[in-house]
Scaffold this active site. Sequence first.
Site, short mmCIF file in Angstrom:
data_model
loop_
_atom_site.label_atom_id
_atom_site.label_comp_id
_atom_site.label_asym_id
_atom_site.label_seq_id
_atom_site.Cartn_x
_atom_site.Cartn_y
_atom_site.Cartn_z
N ARG A 104 0.77 -0.98 0.18
CA ARG A 104 -0.02 -0.05 -0.05
C ARG A 104 0.83 1.17 0.22
O ARG A 104 1.74 1.43 0.90
CB ARG A 104 -1.11 -0.14 1.38
CG ARG A 104 -1.66 1.50 1.25
CD ARG A 104 -2.54 1.37 2.53
NE ARG A 104 -3.91 0.37 1.78
CZ ARG A 104 -5.14 0.74 2.28
NH1 ARG A 104 -5.39 1.59 3.60
NH2 ARG A 104 -6.07 -0.01 1.88
N HIS A 131 -7.26 0.85 -6.31
CA HIS A 131 -7.69 -0.02 -5.17
C HIS A 131 -8.27 -1.33 -5.67
O HIS A 131 -9.45 -1.59 -5.37
CB HIS A 131 -8.40 0.61 -4.18
CG HIS A 131 -8.46 0.17 -2.69
ND1 HIS A 131 -7.71 -0.86 -2.23
CD2 HIS A 131 -9.00 0.57 -1.52
CE1 HIS A 131 -7.79 -1.18 -0.96
NE2 HIS A 131 -8.62 -0.36 -0.55
N GLN A 134 -10.42 -3.86 -3.14
CA GLN A 134 -11.53 -3.52 -2.78
C GLN A 134 -12.59 -3.95 -3.52
O GLN A 134 -13.83 -4.17 -3.16
CB GLN A 134 -11.52 -2.10 -2.32
CG GLN A 134 -12.86 -1.56 -1.84
CD GLN A 134 -13.01 -1.79 -0.33
OE1 GLN A 134 -12.18 -1.68 0.59
NE2 GLN A 134 -14.23 -2.57 -0.29
N ASP A 219 -17.17 7.33 -1.61
CA ASP A 219 -15.92 7.45 -0.94
C ASP A 219 -15.56 8.54 -0.35
O ASP A 219 -16.04 9.69 -0.46
CB ASP A 219 -14.90 6.76 -1.91
CG ASP A 219 -13.56 6.55 -1.45
OD1 ASP A 219 -13.49 6.31 0.06
OD2 ASP A 219 -12.47 6.41 -1.80
N CYS A 259 -16.36 1.96 0.72
CA CYS A 259 -15.21 0.78 1.22
C CYS A 259 -14.83 1.17 2.41
O CYS A 259 -14.12 0.24 3.09
CB CYS A 259 -14.04 1.23 0.20
SG CYS A 259 -13.50 2.96 0.26
N ARG A 287 -13.59 -8.44 2.12
CA ARG A 287 -12.21 -8.14 1.66
C ARG A 287 -11.44 -9.40 2.28
O ARG A 287 -10.54 -9.74 1.47
CB ARG A 287 -11.53 -7.10 2.89
CG ARG A 287 -12.31 -5.61 2.27
CD ARG A 287 -11.66 -5.13 0.78
NE ARG A 287 -10.34 -5.20 0.67
CZ ARG A 287 -9.41 -4.33 1.11
NH1 ARG A 287 -10.05 -2.94 1.55
NH2 ARG A 287 -8.08 -4.23 1.00
N1 NVA Z 1 -9.87 6.71 -1.47
C1 NVA Z 1 -9.56 6.40 -0.16
C2 NVA Z 1 -9.66 4.73 -0.04
C3 NVA Z 1 -9.27 4.36 1.43
C4 NVA Z 1 -9.67 2.87 1.55
C5 NVA Z 1 -8.04 6.70 -0.03
O1 NVA Z 1 -7.23 6.53 -0.89
O2 NVA Z 1 -7.84 7.13 1.23
N1 CP Z 2 -11.12 0.02 2.38
C1 CP Z 2 -9.98 -0.01 2.97
O1 CP Z 2 -8.86 -0.36 2.17
O2 CP Z 2 -9.72 0.20 4.21
P1 CP Z 2 -8.49 0.28 5.26
O3 CP Z 2 -7.77 1.69 4.67
O4 CP Z 2 -8.95 0.51 6.52
O5 CP Z 2 -7.58 -0.75 4.77
#
Ligand code: NVA
Ligand code: CP
Length: 301
Positions: A104, A131, A134, A219, A259, A287
């Site tokens: 990540r 992502h 997800q 989101d 998500c 997930r």
């Molecule tokens: N769009 C959000 C998704 C978090 C799971 C981010 O990138 O922070």
């Molecule tokens: N939806 C998602 O990826 O959650 P986290 O940021 O908690 O991993």
Amino acid sequence: MSPRHFLTLKDLTSDELKQLLRRASELKKIHREGTLFQPLKGRVLAMIFEKSSTRTRVSFEAGMAQFGGHALFLSSRDTQLGRGEPVEDSARVISSMVDAVMIRTFDHETVETFAKYSSVPVINALTDDYHPCQLLADMQTYQEHRGSIEGKKVVWVGDGNNMCHSYINAAALLNFQLVVACPAGYEPNAELLAEHSDRVTVLHDAQEAAQNADLIVTDVFASMGQEDEQDQRVKDFDGFQVNANLMAQANQDALFMHCLPAHRGEEVSADVMDRSDSVVWDEAENRLHAQKALLEFLLCR
Ligand code: NVA
Ligand code: CP
């Protein structure tokens, strides 16, 4: 032979994705029955986190444990990667010791570079651009509640961000129509849109977009790394909250997804989060099952 990676949904064919989603539901059943199924005994997943996480970390770590393997949590605060060791070098070293790597991070290019130098499968666990993990869970969840998503109308409300980009890829692979409702200036990547203009429409009016939707998804306004833009975005996204009024424009049996983490009162009203057509908790749980199917697909072939 070079390993199979999962950097975007497009690393799977449409058939592979469908099979993986079916397998995710099977693995969920196996898990719920309490049957021990350990195809990854002795295997190790390295998990590199340069951004925060609850769901992603817990689901990958629990999934590896349930499969009889082990997951290593590597925060960039504690590894040499965080002190500037090149991605190429880290990829060679880490992949020489583990069976798969999950990352990540910010730049999508980082996961691409890591994959290029990795001798084992690399999984994108969120970048600024995509992502895909997800989406596995979201698509599994839709299918479990409503059957095939093919030919349905999905409405993305909010930022044209990493999640939105993965929805565009999902629309192409699973053959559904996607309408993106976003404020002007927050459209998804133009190249990706152009590539999928047969499946994706962009509108700047959420009410109009939501008409006859089968699934409404949203989101946060400001993603990780955009914290400084939060106040400006709250103003710019005025009119893009998923609330009871917006859900009323959708079909009777429409579902709501997010998500998570969610900001109640911003992109979604508190009541919509807790209504019966909101499947956000199943979506989060899936997930685990979807990523177990992904790990099995990448490591047990
Ligand atoms: N769009 C959000 C998704 C978090 C799971 C981010 O990138 O922070
Ligand atoms: N939806 C998602 O990826 O959650 P986290 O940021 O908690 O991993």
